[in-house]
Write a protein that holds these residues in place. Structure first.
Motif, short mmCIF file in Angstrom:
data_model
loop_
_atom_site.label_atom_id
_atom_site.label_comp_id
_atom_site.label_asym_id
_atom_site.label_seq_id
_atom_site.Cartn_x
_atom_site.Cartn_y
_atom_site.Cartn_z
N TYR A 281 0.83 -1.21 0.00
CA TYR A 281 0.00 0.00 0.00
C TYR A 281 0.86 1.26 0.00
CZ TYR A 281 -4.25 -2.66 0.27
OH TYR A 281 -5.28 -3.51 -0.05
N ALA A 282 2.03 1.18 0.63
CA ALA A 282 2.95 2.32 0.55
C ALA A 282 3.34 2.54 -0.92
CB ALA A 282 4.19 2.03 1.39
N ARG A 283 3.55 1.43 -1.62
CA ARG A 283 3.92 1.52 -3.04
C ARG A 283 2.77 2.09 -3.86
NH1 ARG A 283 6.33 -3.42 -3.61
NH2 ARG A 283 4.32 -4.40 -3.93
N HIS A 284 1.55 1.71 -3.50
CA HIS A 284 0.40 2.23 -4.25
C HIS A 284 0.23 3.73 -4.02
CE1 HIS A 284 -1.44 -2.11 -4.22
NE2 HIS A 284 -0.29 -2.02 -4.85
N LEU A 285 0.41 4.15 -2.77
CA LEU A 285 0.39 5.60 -2.52
C LEU A 285 1.44 6.28 -3.39
CD1 LEU A 285 -0.17 8.22 -0.76
CD2 LEU A 285 1.76 7.45 0.61
#
Lengths: 478, 151
Positions: A281-285
């Motif tokens: 999710y950090a990567r998606h942000l």
């Protein structure tokens, strides 16, 4: 070597078994070395000749004799700027000249060496040994060897012998890793999940490996230089979608972080997999924020966040997991499908397909965990149904109250702001949402909840597949 | 993706064609770099009643087989369509070195009313998304085959 230097029975037996001279043992004890240390040295294969030379040197030095420092050690000491007195103190504290030489060769500074010497001196003053080596005799299982397979040495492959015993209830409240020996000094850490059924999924270790192996890097995997701006309303609509993805990713990442500290250490497979999910999710942000900024539009409007609230407020991990990894990931995959379908560059398509890859892996955990949970706690079926009712209702409320996201999707799908384009956009959105609901219900069926089709929140029923479609394979956009 | 010069000739659909693709992908570091891929994929060329199974394991294609329709449907998911659909996809891959946006597995799946990727299990079908990059790479490698289509 008076009467008080009687050799303890255990130590005498070790020395006799190894053929180690008892007089050397007595001399070592007389110098203050502990029985356990002496026994450990004998077990480690200490040679009597070397031990005799060492003891002789210690006896001589402690009797006031001069410390003899070999020329090569003197030279090393000059290079490292160690004073001679430091070496003399070290030897008088029981550190052998070979050890001193080793410290010099390893690059220890004089102030660091002084701390080592002080520790030895304090231990000697207390009358205790510098080390006990009791930790070498813990009752963990030895002799376990794991060979790498086609995928290398994987986390799951370590679960052999007693290490493969993953109990239904984890009895430790401390930070003890599974398979280690408990330490009575360890404090309780206040975890709240000690029951396997509350978090387990059989393939968690495999999902962890998959997440590590298939991870991608937004900065370099996406051909940022080759994503031209879309026509203005489409670029703005895409940035609105990206804004939603960023907000959702932050909430889910936060929620995973909140629950990680609740999971006891007996189920590390789930903990480490969840660490990768948080990173996903950090990567998606990261990737959606970059895409929003790429062509000069930037972020759009915030989502009200009503629907994410019950995810953050969940009181049981299974509740949070089901909301996050079945309902929410299904919805996000629906958004990514719209993003992929409407992409006009390879880069935009890649962003959405790589994100779907991560979301599908998280869905795999969500479905498998719920299945595991329901098999062991069938009495909780209605409770889970309630979780789903709640998240669906909150979603419906937000979707009905705030049309920002829907309108952005319609503009993307229709291809513009003209009447015909908007009409086409609404029609296509309806098709995509039917697909979303079909996939969502199908995943719940795989998790063991086929009845949710009948209980689906009324607002979502507008996209419910017709009965004849329900028997066919979901996934299409009829 | 780096594509090498052609190669070999094979008829689609045939076991020989899939074996050729398997060998090409297994000798290609690019496929390995995507990461592990563990799934079974069925192939159904419906109007020809030809069915195949492609088994992905760790960093390679472990096996390809010609199977019955029932066996193809026992896979995690299967890709289903008439020969004309397969032909359009593979010819597009051949022409561009890889599928253009309108001929990727994802796009075809989204376009077809019943979907391109199908399954009997809602969890196992998600393997289509989980390993989509690897699956697309697999089919893109067919640009190196001089494919002849059955009449």
């Amino acid at each position: 070597m008076g009467e008080e230097l009687r050799i303890p029975e255990d130590l005498a037996r070790v020395a006799q078994e190894r053929g180690f001279p008892l007089d050397l043992v007595r001399r070592a004890l007389a110098l203050g070395f502990s029985p356990s240390l002496v026994a450990a040295q004998i077990r480690a294969g200490a040679q009597p000749e070397q031990v005799a030379a060492y003891l002789e040197e210690q006896e001589r030095v402690r009797a006031g004799g001069e410390v003899h420092i070999p020329p090569e050690v003197q030279q090393l000491a000059r290079q490292r700027r160690w004073p001679r007195e430091l070496i003399e103190r070290a030897v008088r504290a029981g550190i052998s000249m070979d050890q001193v030489k080793g410290f010099l060769e390893s690059g220890l500074r004089a102030d660091q060496m002084e701390r080592v010497v002080i520790l030895r001196e304090r231990a000697r003053e207390r009358g205790g040994p510098p080390v006990t080596l009791e930790w070498m005799n813990v009752k963990t299982e030895w002799g376990i060897r794991v060979k790498p397979g086609k995928k290398g040495l994987t986390l799951g492959s370590l679960n052999v012998g007693s290490y493969g015993d993953i109990p239904d209830y984890w009895p430790r409240q401390t930070e003890m890793p599974r398979g280690a020996a408990p330490n009575p000094l360890s404090p309780s850490m206040g975890y709240s999940i000690y029951e396997k059924a509350e978090l387990w999924a059989d393939h968690a270790a495999d999902l962890y490996e998959e997440a590590i192996q298939r991870q991608w890097k937004p900065a370099t995997h996406i051909p940022w230089d080759d994503i031209p701006p879309l026509p203005e309303p489409l670029e703005q609509a895409l940035c609105q979608l990206c804004t939603y993805m960023c907000q959702n990713a932050m909430v889910i990442s936060d929620t995973i972080g909140k629950w990680l500290k609740e999971m006891s250490y007996g189920y590390h497979e789930v903990k480490v997999y969840m660490a990768t999910a948080g990173f996903d999710y950090a990567r998606h942000l990261d990737v959606f924020r970059k895409r929003a900024y790429l062509n000069g539009v930037g972020m759009g409007r915030q989502s009200p966040g009503y629907y994410l609230r019950p995810i953050k407020d969940a009181r049981r991990w299974t509740e949070a997991s089901t909301m996050m990894f079945i309902f929410n990931t299904s919805f996000l995959m629906h958004l990514c499908q719209v993003g992929y379908y409407t992409a006009r560059s390879e880069g935009d398509a890649l962003i959405f397909s790589l994100t779907m890859q991560d979301l599908a892996r998280q869905t795999a955990y969500g479905v498998e965990h719920l299945r595991y949970f329901l098999l062991r706690k069938p009495e909780c079926r209605l409770e889970v149904d309630g979780y789903l009712q709640k998240i669906e209702a909150f979603f419906a409320y937000e979707d009905d109250k705030d049309s920002t996201l829907q309108e952005a999707l319609v503009v993307l799908l229709g291809g513009g702001l003209g009447q015909e384009e908007l009409k086409r956009g609404w029609q296509l959105l309806h098709r995509f949402r039917r697909r979303w609901i079909a996939d969502y219900l199908w995943r719940l069926e795989a998790a063991g909840m086929p009845e949710r089709r009948q209980h689906l929140f009324f607002y979502l029923r507008q996209w419910l597949p017709q009965p004849h479609e329900a028997t066919a394979t979901p996934g299409g956009m009829s | 993706m780096t594509q090498e010069v052609v190669q070999a000739k094979a008829v689609f659909p045939s076991l020989e064609w899939f074996q050729l693709l398997k060998d090409m992908v297994n000798g290609d570091d690019g496929f390995r770099r995507i990461g592990t891929c563990d799934t079974t994929m069925g192939i159904k060329i419906t109007d020809r009643q030809r069915y195949y199974l492609v088994i992905f394991e760790a960093f390679e294609v472990a096996d390809v087989r010609e199977v019955s329709e029932e066996e193809a449907e026992e896979a995690d998911f299967w890709l289903e369509g008439p020969l004309s659909l397969w032909r359009e996809m593979l010819e597009n891959i051949k022409a561009h070195g890889k599928a253009d946006h309108y001929h990727t597995l994802n796009t075809i799946d989204l376009e077809l009313p019943e979907g391109f990727a199908r399954s009997h299990d809602g969890l196992r079908r998600d393997a289509f998304y989980r390993f989509n990059q690897s699956l697309q790479y697999f089919f893109n490698a067919s640009s190196r085959i001089d494919t002849v289509f059955e009449d």
